[in-house]
Design a protein around this motif. Structure first.
Motif, PDB file in Angstrom:
ATOM      1  N   GLU A  29      10.858  -1.352 -10.822  1.00  0.00           N
ATOM      2  CA  GLU A  29       9.805  -2.354 -10.662  1.00  0.00           C
ATOM      3  C   GLU A  29       8.574  -1.648 -10.116  1.00  0.00           C
ATOM      4  O   GLU A  29       8.663  -0.862  -9.176  1.00  0.00           O
ATOM      5  CB  GLU A  29      10.222  -3.469  -9.714  1.00  0.00           C
ATOM      6  N   TYR A  30       7.432  -1.953 -10.736  1.00  0.00           N
ATOM      7  CA  TYR A  30       6.143  -1.424 -10.309  1.00  0.00           C
ATOM      8  C   TYR A  30       5.237  -2.577  -9.919  1.00  0.00           C
ATOM      9  O   TYR A  30       5.187  -3.583 -10.622  1.00  0.00           O
ATOM     10  CB  TYR A  30       5.450  -0.663 -11.457  1.00  0.00           C
ATOM     11  N   MET A  45       0.845  -1.181   0.000  1.00  0.00           N
ATOM     12  CA  MET A  45       0.000   0.000   0.000  1.00  0.00           C
ATOM     13  C   MET A  45       0.888   1.241   0.000  1.00  0.00           C
ATOM     14  O   MET A  45       1.986   1.225   0.518  1.00  0.00           O
ATOM     15  CB  MET A  45      -0.904  -0.033   1.215  1.00  0.00           C
ATOM     16  N   PHE A  46       0.430   2.330  -0.588  1.00  0.00           N
ATOM     17  CA  PHE A  46       1.206   3.554  -0.660  1.00  0.00           C
ATOM     18  C   PHE A  46       1.495   4.108   0.725  1.00  0.00           C
ATOM     19  O   PHE A  46       0.660   4.101   1.595  1.00  0.00           O
ATOM     20  CB  PHE A  46       0.427   4.639  -1.411  1.00  0.00           C
ATOM     21  N   GLN A  47       2.695   4.617   0.886  1.00  0.00           N
ATOM     22  CA  GLN A  47       3.021   5.406   2.050  1.00  0.00           C
ATOM     23  C   GLN A  47       2.573   6.825   1.740  1.00  0.00           C
ATOM     24  O   GLN A  47       2.330   7.178   0.599  1.00  0.00           O
ATOM     25  CB  GLN A  47       4.530   5.366   2.306  1.00  0.00           C
ATOM     26  N   GLY A  48       2.488   7.674   2.739  1.00  0.00           N
ATOM     27  CA  GLY A  48       2.045   9.047   2.534  1.00  0.00           C
ATOM     28  C   GLY A  48       2.818   9.763   1.440  1.00  0.00           C
ATOM     29  O   GLY A  48       2.260  10.474   0.624  1.00  0.00           O
ATOM     30  N   SER A  49       4.149   9.590   1.418  1.00  0.00           N
ATOM     31  CA  SER A  49       4.952  10.290   0.420  1.00  0.00           C
ATOM     32  C   SER A  49       4.664   9.777  -0.983  1.00  0.00           C
ATOM     33  O   SER A  49       4.750  10.518  -1.953  1.00  0.00           O
ATOM     34  CB  SER A  49       6.434  10.136   0.728  1.00  0.00           C
ATOM     35  N   THR A  70       8.234   0.534  -6.961  1.00  0.00           N
ATOM     36  CA  THR A  70       8.477  -0.048  -5.639  1.00  0.00           C
ATOM     37  C   THR A  70       9.967  -0.250  -5.406  1.00  0.00           C
ATOM     38  O   THR A  70      10.399  -0.377  -4.269  1.00  0.00           O
ATOM     39  CB  THR A  70       7.739  -1.397  -5.488  1.00  0.00           C
ATOM     40  N   SER A  71      10.752  -0.280  -6.492  1.00  0.00           N
ATOM     41  CA  SER A  71      12.210  -0.359  -6.372  1.00  0.00           C
ATOM     42  C   SER A  71      12.845   0.207  -7.634  1.00  0.00           C
ATOM     43  O   SER A  71      12.213   0.272  -8.682  1.00  0.00           O
ATOM     44  CB  SER A  71      12.668  -1.800  -6.147  1.00  0.00           C
ATOM     45  N   ASN A  76      -4.707   0.297  -3.714  1.00  0.00           N
ATOM     46  CA  ASN A  76      -3.442  -0.358  -3.402  1.00  0.00           C
ATOM     47  C   ASN A  76      -2.288   0.511  -3.892  1.00  0.00           C
ATOM     48  O   ASN A  76      -2.120   1.606  -3.407  1.00  0.00           O
ATOM     49  CB  ASN A  76      -3.389  -1.785  -3.936  1.00  0.00           C
ATOM     50  N   ASP A  77      -1.523   0.055  -4.892  1.00  0.00           N
ATOM     51  CA  ASP A  77      -0.342   0.801  -5.328  1.00  0.00           C
ATOM     52  C   ASP A  77      -0.606   1.786  -6.461  1.00  0.00           C
ATOM     53  O   ASP A  77       0.333   2.347  -7.025  1.00  0.00           O
ATOM     54  CB  ASP A  77       0.754  -0.189  -5.746  1.00  0.00           C
TER      55      ASP A  77
END
Length: 171
Positions: free
Chosen positions: A154-155, A1-5, A58-59, A36-37
Motif C-alpha cells: 500500500e502506498y 510524512m517520511f521518516q528519515g530512513s 506504507t505497508s 508528504n509521502d
C-alpha cells in the motif's frame, strides 16, 4: 510524512533507477523536494536530466517474507520524450511473465513485469494512471515473486501532485 530512513530510501531509488534504466553515466541524485509521502529527485543522465517522483510503501504483506526495498516511481525524461511514466520496482525478482496489478482507489491497471520492474501494459494508459494518482488517496499493488509468493503493498498518494509538479519542467 517520511521518516528519515524512508527519505534515504527515496534517494537510494534514484541510484536503483539509474541501474534499472541502464544509464551508464548516472551522477549523484539530487533531491528536488519532499512532499508528504513522495520525493522529487533528479540526476544527470547520458541524454539529459532525468527526474522522478518516488515513494516507498506504507505497508506490505505478507509480513513473514523479506520484501527488500520497493518503490513506485513516475519518471519525467524530456530529452527522451518520456513524460510521467509510472513503474513499480520490487526489492526481489518478479515471477517471469507475471502481471502486476496497480489499484488506485478501486480502479485496476495492469502492468507487465521483467526482472524486478513492472510497467504499464499499454503506455497510452500512463496519463490515466497518473491522473488517478493525482485524484486518489491510496494505491495498492499486487505482485508475485519468482518463488511464487503473492505480495501486496500500500502506498499513500499524499504529496504525489506536488512531487509531479516539482518534476514537471525537468530539463
Amino acid at each position: 510524512m517520511f521518516q528519515g530512513s524512508k527519505i534515504t530510501k527515496s534517494i537510494l531509488a534514484a541510484g536503483v533507477l539509474a541501474a534499472t534504466t541502464a544509464v551508464a553515466s548516472a551522477q549523484t541524485p539530487n533531491r528536488i523536494g519532499q512532499f508528504n509521502d513522495w520525493s522529487a529527485i533528479s540526476y544527470q543522465g547520458a541524454n539529459g536530466k532525468i527526474c522522478y517522483a518516488v515513494s516507498v510503501p506504507t505497508s506490505n504483506a505478507p509480513a513473514s517474507v523479506n520484501h527488500g526495498d520497493n518503490f513506485f516511481v513516475v519518471t519525467q525524461r524530456r530529452g527522451s520524450n518520456v513524460s510521467y511514466e509510472p513503474q513499480f520496482i520490487a526489492g526481489y525478482t518478479l515471477k517471469e511473465s507475471s502481471k502486476v496489478t496497480v489499484n488506485i482507489d478501486g480502479k485496476d491497471f495492469s502492468f507487465f513485469s521483467k526482472a524486478n520492474t513492472a510497467w504499464t501494459e499499454n503506455a497510452a494508459e500512463d496519463p490515466a494512471i497518473v491522473a488517478a494518482m493525482r485524484a486518489g488517496s491510496k494505491m495498492n499493488i499486487k505482485a508475485t515473486s519468482r518463488r511464487g509468493t503473492n505480495t501486496s503493498y500500500e502506498y499513500s498518494l499524499s504529496g504525489i501532485t506536488a512531487a509531479l509538479k516539482a518534476i514537471e519542467d525537468c530539463k
